[in-house]
Each structure stands twice: as structure tokens, then as C-alpha cells.
Design an enzyme around this catalytic site. Structure first.
Site, short mmCIF file in Angstrom:
data_model
loop_
_atom_site.label_atom_id
_atom_site.label_comp_id
_atom_site.label_asym_id
_atom_site.label_seq_id
_atom_site.Cartn_x
_atom_site.Cartn_y
_atom_site.Cartn_z
N CYS A 161 -5.27 8.11 8.76
CA CYS A 161 -5.65 7.50 10.03
C CYS A 161 -5.37 8.45 11.19
CB CYS A 161 -4.86 6.20 10.23
SG CYS A 161 -5.54 4.83 9.28
N ARG B 32 -3.64 10.23 3.87
CA ARG B 32 -2.41 10.94 4.20
C ARG B 32 -1.53 11.13 2.96
NH1 ARG B 32 0.10 13.92 7.94
NH2 ARG B 32 2.29 13.43 8.15
N ASP C 204 3.59 0.03 11.81
CA ASP C 204 2.32 -0.44 11.22
C ASP C 204 2.01 -1.89 11.61
OD1 ASP C 204 2.23 2.05 10.12
OD2 ASP C 204 2.93 1.44 8.14
N ARG D 4 -9.08 -0.02 3.19
CA ARG D 4 -8.10 0.96 2.69
C ARG D 4 -6.76 0.30 2.40
NH1 ARG D 4 -7.08 5.87 6.32
NH2 ARG D 4 -5.51 5.96 4.71
N ILE E 61 6.97 6.01 17.04
CA ILE E 61 6.80 6.77 15.78
C ILE E 61 5.56 7.67 15.83
CG2 ILE E 61 6.57 6.61 13.26
CD1 ILE E 61 9.21 5.37 14.24
N ASP F 94 5.64 19.57 8.46
CA ASP F 94 6.64 20.64 8.45
C ASP F 94 7.93 20.24 7.73
OD1 ASP F 94 6.64 18.91 10.86
OD2 ASP F 94 8.52 19.94 11.31
N GLN F 95 8.32 18.97 7.79
CA GLN F 95 9.58 18.55 7.14
C GLN F 95 9.42 18.53 5.61
OE1 GLN F 95 12.49 18.20 8.98
NE2 GLN F 95 11.05 19.04 10.48
N ARG G 199 0.01 14.67 13.00
CA ARG G 199 0.93 14.24 11.93
C ARG G 199 1.29 15.45 11.08
NH1 ARG G 199 -1.80 8.93 9.45
NH2 ARG G 199 0.27 8.49 8.64
N LYS H 20 0.84 -1.22 0.00
CA LYS H 20 0.00 0.00 0.00
C LYS H 20 0.87 1.26 0.00
CE LYS H 20 -1.81 1.79 3.97
NZ LYS H 20 -1.65 3.22 4.20
N ASN H 21 1.80 1.34 0.97
CA ASN H 21 2.51 2.60 1.12
C ASN H 21 3.54 2.85 0.02
OD1 ASN H 21 0.94 3.32 3.25
ND2 ASN H 21 2.39 2.64 4.82
N1 EPU Z 1 6.62 13.92 11.19
C1 EPU Z 1 6.78 15.25 11.54
N2 EPU Z 1 6.87 16.15 10.52
C2 EPU Z 1 6.82 15.82 9.22
C3 EPU Z 1 6.65 14.46 8.88
C4 EPU Z 1 6.55 13.53 9.90
O1 EPU Z 1 6.82 15.59 12.71
O2 EPU Z 1 6.90 16.70 8.36
C5 EPU Z 1 6.52 12.92 12.26
C6 EPU Z 1 5.19 12.17 12.22
O3 EPU Z 1 4.19 12.89 12.93
C7 EPU Z 1 5.54 10.86 12.85
C8 EPU Z 1 6.99 10.63 12.39
O4 EPU Z 1 7.49 11.91 12.01
O5 EPU Z 1 5.52 10.99 14.25
C9 EPU Z 1 7.14 9.68 11.21
O6 EPU Z 1 6.27 10.10 10.18
P1 EPU Z 1 6.44 9.66 8.65
O7 EPU Z 1 6.49 10.91 7.85
O8 EPU Z 1 7.53 8.66 8.53
O9 EPU Z 1 5.07 8.94 8.41
P2 EPU Z 1 3.96 9.28 7.36
O10 EPU Z 1 4.56 9.66 6.06
O11 EPU Z 1 2.95 10.17 7.98
C10 EPU Z 1 3.96 6.80 6.55
C11 EPU Z 1 2.92 5.75 6.33
C12 EPU Z 1 2.38 5.27 7.66
C13 EPU Z 1 3.54 4.76 8.52
C14 EPU Z 1 4.66 5.80 8.63
C15 EPU Z 1 5.89 5.30 9.34
C16 EPU Z 1 1.99 6.36 4.21
C17 EPU Z 1 0.86 6.91 3.46
N3 EPU Z 1 1.86 6.31 5.53
O12 EPU Z 1 3.30 7.84 7.23
O13 EPU Z 1 1.50 4.21 7.38
O14 EPU Z 1 3.08 4.46 9.81
O15 EPU Z 1 5.04 6.24 7.31
O16 EPU Z 1 6.41 4.18 8.69
O17 EPU Z 1 2.99 5.97 3.64
C18 EPU Z 1 -0.29 2.75 7.74
O18 EPU Z 1 -0.01 2.19 6.66
O19 EPU Z 1 -1.12 2.25 8.55
C19 EPU Z 1 0.37 4.02 8.11
C20 EPU Z 1 -0.08 4.82 9.06
#
Ligand code: EPU
Length: 422
Positions: free
Chosen positions: A117, A93, A305, A397, A327, A125-126, A122, A22-23
Site C-alpha cells: 500500500c 509488502r 491499520d 487484499r 507510524i 533498512d532495519q 517504507r 492477514k499480517n
Molecule cells: N521502517 C523503517 N525501516 C525499516 C522498517 C520500517 O524506517 O526497515 C518504518 C516504516 O516506514 C514505518 C515504521 O517503521 O514508518 C513501522 O514499519 P513496520 O516495519 O512496523 O511496518 P511494515 O512491516 O511495513 C506492517 C504491516 C502494516 C502495518 C505495520 C505497522 C504487513 C505486511 N504490513 O508493515 O500493515 O501498518 O506493520 O503495524 O505486515 C495493513 O495491513 O494495512 C498494513 C499496512
């Protein structure tokens, strides 16, 4: 609104094949709009998040075809660049990837703040920091992110947090920028590598994906390509955990075993018998597992996950297990639902302390997010009696034909459409 009815307490047995990840799919689809030519993606999972992404791409003016099951062809040769509709964007997301892709392709992106989710704050900013480093003007007004740049220019981007989303978005934006971009403290997840492979197949120049420093040399144009999506390690982990929890014997095929090393290690430590080769994993368990400690970490650590189904699995392990989530901020919403099934779990800050019980008993429970739903399905398969899992739309999903796959393993699970009341 659908529910799963599960008559649990039966060992799962047999073989099941992992679907595409999925991701990875939800990053590869927007990456494809960077190309001025058709991009064929194979092994794309048939899940709701992919359907939503296809709708989003069509809404922004991309041609999308699905010539056969598992194949999506994206042709953004004549991209219209219309704004992505809020009703679609808020569903997931991963719609944030449109920002990086549209910015690189058209110099302008306008996308509502993404949904997804509810597992804690979430921020993005990065992602924004990366776009700004590349020379984009970014504003957020009334919940809409606007990014614009007459010309993106390569830069050094240091990510303060290891973020999968920000790493991929920075790669997308940098792929057509002028000059070289260095992304430091990059995420190393296999789907980051998968996106880099597609970008390179389209004519991009990305090196270092899979390490914490990625170098992207911008090219003026990206073109047609073909790519196969990597297997879904979280789907595979869910079925392996269900096998161990039901004291069954299951082979999950079509995986990249390397991607599942942390999950294999914990299953083994808990006393399950695990055998594997490069692309299959077999898990067997004859009796109760042993308690273990699990801590989620960025890849190659234990995946967040898979944390929720792991909590369900450990709920009947002998002794006291701990599961620490590092995380996401709020990823224990499945615990209250699991308690209805007789588990003894308490959450202390970011750690779930699980006192293993002998047996679980079926109960009506509600999925509050995708992986919470997976935890409840695993628990339902382990439990005596009937478990009714509401909120199956969350599972749809991310899990392709979940109930069919589980039925091939001997599970008694059926989907029931809720009656519509006036
Ligand atoms: N974070 C920040 N700022 C940012 C980006 C992230 O503070 O600009 C924080 C997040 O809030 C979190 C941590 O950094 O605490 C890691 O976030 P990351 O950006 O890695 O996660 P994501 O892109 O929001 C994706 C997956 C998630 C998975 C995470 C970690 C997708 C669409 N989602 O989320 O998948 O948990 O990476 O591996 O790719 C799921 O599939 O159930 C799911 C939630």
C-alpha cells in the site's frame, strides 16, 4: 475492477466471525519454507494477499496444497530456491519475508524491493541491518535486494525503529543461524508472537516474543508442524466501528479480545456500549458518539491499520476529534474521499482534525489503499443514500468475503463488476 454499491443509513445488527489475520498469514507462509517437512496452517484467510503469497512460494519452488477451505499446507522439503518473480513480489509488502526465510534456508535470497500500500516511504533498512549483523552480504541493485551468507551467525541486533517486518525477518533469519541472536527494541505485535510459536513448533528456539527483547537460538534444522493463524484484529475492529457508526448492535466472534484493547477503549470513550469476553466483543450505539483523541502507536497502542476506519467513525461524533498517525508517513489519503460524503476533516501535519457532522451523504468515492477502502466502506454504511466505492481490489487484499459478512449484519452492499470499455 470492482465497485461496492452501499445503501447506507441502516443499523448493522447480528453476529459475524473474524477471519485469520492477514499480517500473520503473510509472515507464517514464508516462515513455513524454513522447514524441511510439511507445515499445515489453519484459519488462513481467503484473501488476495494470501493467494499472491501462495503463488510466490510456488514460483520459488515450494509445494503448496489447499486441501480444504482455510487450510494451506506448505512443503518446502525439496525447495528449488528460484528467484521470486517481480510481478508477484511488487504486489505486496510482505514479500520482504522471503529475504529472511530464503537466506536462512538456502544461504541466498534475491527479491525485488517490495511493493504494498502507498502510505508513505517504507524503507527496509532495519531488515538489511539485521541480515548484515548476522553476517550476510547485502546489496541492492536495479531494485533487487540480494543477500548471501556462507553461514549466518547469531548476533545482537538493535532495531532503531520498532518495526514489525524487521523483527519478524530477523527472527526468520536467526532461526537457523549458528549461535544465539538477541533482537532488541523488537515489535510486540501478536503476529510477531504467532510467528515465534510456529518457529518453535517447527523445532526452533525463540523466547521473549511479545516483549521488546527476543532471543533466538539457532538450530541446524526445522521440521514439520501444524499451526492455527490468530484472528484478524483489524478486520474485527472495522466491523465494530461499522456497528458503532450505524448505531447498530453487533457481536464479533472468534477474536482475541486482549488484542483489541486499544480499540475497545476508544469505542467506550466515544460513548459506544461495549461488552466482551475472552473471544467475543459486542458493540452497541443508540445515538451520536462523542469526539475523542486517537494516536497510533506500536502494539499495544492504537493500531495504525485501524486509524482510517476510526477517522470515518469519528466524522459524525459530536465535537472535534483528533487522529494522529505516528507510524506511517502518508496515511490520510482517505480524507479527501471522505470529504465528498460531507465530512469536515482537515489534515494538519500528521493529525486529522475532525469536526463531527450530523449525517454523512452517500457519494462516489475511490479507495486508494486497503484501510482507506475500509474507511470508505464504514462511511458508506453510515451515510444516507448510495455510496459507490471503487478500488475494491484493495479491500480484497485483506478482507475475506467482506460484502457477504456485512450482508449477514443487514447491510445493503453489493459488488458490481465495472463494465469493460473498448
Ligand atoms: N521502517 C523503517 N525501516 C525499516 C522498517 C520500517 O524506517 O526497515 C518504518 C516504516 O516506514 C514505518 C515504521 O517503521 O514508518 C513501522 O514499519 P513496520 O516495519 O512496523 O511496518 P511494515 O512491516 O511495513 C506492517 C504491516 C502494516 C502495518 C505495520 C505497522 C504487513 C505486511 N504490513 O508493515 O500493515 O501498518 O506493520 O503495524 O505486515 C495493513 O495491513 O494495512 C498494513 C499496512
Amino acid at each position: 475492477m470492482s465497485r461496492f454499491l452501499i445503501h447506507g443509513g441502516r443499523p448493522l445488527k447480528g453476529r459475524v466471525r473474524a477471519s485469520g489475520r492477514k499480517n500473520a498469514a503473510v509472515a507464517l507462509l514464508p516462515a513455513a519454507l524454513l522447514a524441511e517437512g510439511p507445515v499445515r496452517l489453519e484459519n488462513v484467510p481467503d484473501i488476495a494477499d494470501v493467494h499472491t503469497y501462495v503463488d510466490i512460494l510456488e514460483a520459488v519452488g515450494v509445494d503448496v496444497r489447499r486441501p480444504e477451505p482455510g487450510v494451506v499446507e506448505v512443503d518446502a522439503s525439496s525447495l528449488a530456491g528460484r528467484p521470486a518473480p517481480y510481478e508477484l513480489v511488487k504486489k505486496m509488502r510482505a514479500s520482504y519475508y522471503l529475504l529472511g526465510a530464503l537466506l536462512a534456508r538456502t544461504g541466498r535470497a534475491e527479491v525485488a524491493l517490495p511493493g504494498g500500500c502507498d502510505i508513505g516511504t517504507r524503507p527496509i533498512d532495519q531488515h538489511i541491518k539485521a541480515f548484515q549483523a548476522l553476517g550476510a552480504d547485502v546489496t541492492i541493485e536495479h531494485g533487487v535486494v540480494r543477500a548471501e551468507a556462507a553461514r549466518l551467525r547469531g548476533a545482537r541486533i538493535y532495531l532503531d525503529i520498532v518495526s514489525v517486518g524487521a523483527t519478524i525477518n530477523a527472527m526468520l533469519a536467526a532461526s537457523r543461524a549458528e549461535g544465539t541472536t538477541i533482537i532488541e527494541n523488537a515489535a510486540k505485535e501478536p503476529h510477531v508472537v504467532d510467528v515465534a510459536i510456529l518457529l518453535n513448533a517447527m523445532g526452533g528456539r525463540v523466547v521473549g516474543a511479545g516483549t521488546d527483547v527476543i532471543k533466538v537460538t539457532g538450530v541446524p534444522r526445522l521440521g514439520a508442524a501444524e499451526h492455527t493463524v490468530i484472528p484478524d484484529e483489524i478486520e474485527a475492529a472495522t466491523y465494530l466501528m461499522a456497528a458503532a457508526g450505524t448505531r447498530g448492535d453487533v457481536v464479533v466472534e472468534g477474536v482475541v479480545t486482549k488484542h483489541l484493547e486499544p480499540v475497545i477503549a476508544k469505542l467506550h470513550e466515544a460513548g459506544a456500549q461495549v461488552e466482551y469476553d475472552a473471544d467475543w466483543i459486542r458493540v452497541r450505539a443508540d445515538g451520536r458518539l462523542r469526539a475523542v483523541s486517537v494516536k497510533t502507536l506500536p502494539y499495544p497502542g492504537f493500531p495504525t491499520d485501524a486509524q482510517q476506519p476510526m477517522t470515518a467513525l469519528l466524522s459524525t461524533a459530536e465535537g472535534t476529534s483528533t487522529v494522529t498517525e505516528t507510524i506511517h508517513e502518508a496515511r490520510f489519503r482517505h480524507v479527501d474521499e471522505l470529504k465528498r460524503m460531507g465530512t469536515r476533516i482537515r489534515v494538519e501535519g500528521r493529525t486529522a482534525v475532525i469536526e463531527g457532522v450530523e449525517r454523512l451523504s452517500g457519494a462516489p468515492v475511490q479507495a486508494t489503499d486497503l484501510r482507506a477502502g475500509a474507511a470508505l466502506v464504514v462511511a458508506g454504511l453510515m451515510a444516507d443514500g448510495c455510496t459507490e466505492v471503487s478500488g475494491v481490489e484493495y479491500l480484497d487484499r485483506g478482507y475475506e468475503r467482506m460484502e457477504e459478512k456485512l450482508r449477514t449484519l443487514g447491510a445493503r452492499i453489493e459488488r458490481v463488476e465495472a463494465a469493460v470499455t473498448a
